[in-house]
Design a protein around this motif. Structure first.
Motif, PDB file in Angstrom:
ATOM      1  N   LEU A  36       0.851  -1.146  -0.070  1.00  0.00           N
ATOM      2  CA  LEU A  36       0.142  -0.109  -0.084  1.00  0.00           C
ATOM      3  C   LEU A  36       0.701   1.265   0.244  1.00  0.00           C
ATOM      4  O   LEU A  36       0.237   2.375  -0.041  1.00  0.00           O
ATOM      5  CB  LEU A  36      -0.840  -0.061   1.208  1.00  0.00           C
ATOM      6  N   ASP A  37       2.112   1.171   0.220  1.00  0.00           N
ATOM      7  CA  ASP A  37       3.131   2.208   0.176  1.00  0.00           C
ATOM      8  C   ASP A  37       4.195   2.058  -0.370  1.00  0.00           C
ATOM      9  O   ASP A  37       5.311   1.694   0.394  1.00  0.00           O
ATOM     10  CB  ASP A  37       3.457   2.851   1.756  1.00  0.00           C
ATOM     11  N   GLU A  38       4.380   1.860  -1.583  1.00  0.00           N
ATOM     12  CA  GLU A  38       5.827   1.328  -2.385  1.00  0.00           C
ATOM     13  C   GLU A  38       6.949   2.066  -2.213  1.00  0.00           C
ATOM     14  O   GLU A  38       8.003   1.403  -1.850  1.00  0.00           O
ATOM     15  CB  GLU A  38       5.404   1.107  -3.985  1.00  0.00           C
ATOM     16  N   ASP A  39       6.788   3.413  -2.144  1.00  0.00           N
ATOM     17  CA  ASP A  39       7.882   4.386  -1.953  1.00  0.00           C
ATOM     18  C   ASP A  39       8.241   4.808  -0.476  1.00  0.00           C
ATOM     19  O   ASP A  39       9.068   5.854  -0.471  1.00  0.00           O
ATOM     20  CB  ASP A  39       8.128   5.391  -3.097  1.00  0.00           C
ATOM     21  N   GLY A  40       7.292   4.774   0.326  1.00  0.00           N
ATOM     22  CA  GLY A  40       7.212   5.299   1.776  1.00  0.00           C
ATOM     23  C   GLY A  40       6.936   6.602   1.641  1.00  0.00           C
ATOM     24  O   GLY A  40       6.840   7.213   2.758  1.00  0.00           O
ATOM     25  N   ASP A  41       6.279   7.243   0.649  1.00  0.00           N
ATOM     26  CA  ASP A  41       5.596   8.388   0.688  1.00  0.00           C
ATOM     27  C   ASP A  41       4.079   8.629   0.493  1.00  0.00           C
ATOM     28  O   ASP A  41       3.412   9.650   0.416  1.00  0.00           O
ATOM     29  CB  ASP A  41       6.143   9.348  -0.616  1.00  0.00           C
ATOM     30  N   GLY A  42       3.396   7.459   0.443  1.00  0.00           N
ATOM     31  CA  GLY A  42       1.890   7.361   0.309  1.00  0.00           C
ATOM     32  C   GLY A  42       1.326   7.528  -1.226  1.00  0.00           C
ATOM     33  O   GLY A  42       0.315   7.831  -1.187  1.00  0.00           O
ATOM     34  N   ARG A  43       2.380   7.782  -2.056  1.00  0.00           N
ATOM     35  CA  ARG A  43       1.891   7.944  -3.418  1.00  0.00           C
ATOM     36  C   ARG A  43       1.723   6.829  -4.273  1.00  0.00           C
ATOM     37  O   ARG A  43       1.018   7.133  -5.261  1.00  0.00           O
ATOM     38  CB  ARG A  43       2.914   9.012  -4.221  1.00  0.00           C
TER      39      ARG A  43
END
Length: 127
Positions: A36-43
């Motif tokens: 649900l959060d691939e890059d750790g930024d919620g995008r």
């Protein structure tokens, strides 16, 4: 010579929270949620796909919701130049990592670096 292939179907979602969108598309497509959060930024959220299937990525955006394609390549400059020769035009170089292009039809799509360790199958070779 360089290589490219269809890499991902990206669901651009104009939402505040990607989780409900990811849950809907997971159930609709029968693909479990990978993250649900691939890059750790919620995008970005991703659904799990097999190695020979396109990646299915959900992206939180400010513009209207739509679907776009990502084309992955082992030579970003060569692939963008090839697509420009076909009539595409450059829109933006994002995070110094990928190009947003626009097809002659008005559809926007991205040209990205290789996304998975194994680059095949369904690989195009361009001279």
């Amino acid at each position: 010579m360089h290589h490219s292939r269809l890499c991902a179907l990206v669901l651009d979602c104009r939402v505040d929270d990607l989780e409900p969108a990811a849950r809907f598309w997971s159930a609709a497509l029968g693909k479990p949620i990978d993250t649900l959060d691939e890059d750790g930024d919620g995008r970005y959220a991703a659904l799990a796909t097999a190695e020979d299937e396109p990646i299915i990525l959900l992206q939180k955006v400010e513009h209207d919701s739509r679907v776009h394609l990502d084309i992955e390549t082992d030579d970003l400059d060569a692939e963008v130049t090839r697509l420009e020769a076909l009539g595409a035009r450059r829109i933006a170089f994002v995070r110094e990592r990928w190009w947003v292009l626009e097809a002659p039809t008005g559809h926007r799509f991205c040209v990205v670096r290789k996304q998975r360790e194994r680059f095949g199958p369904h690989l195009n070779r361009w001279d």
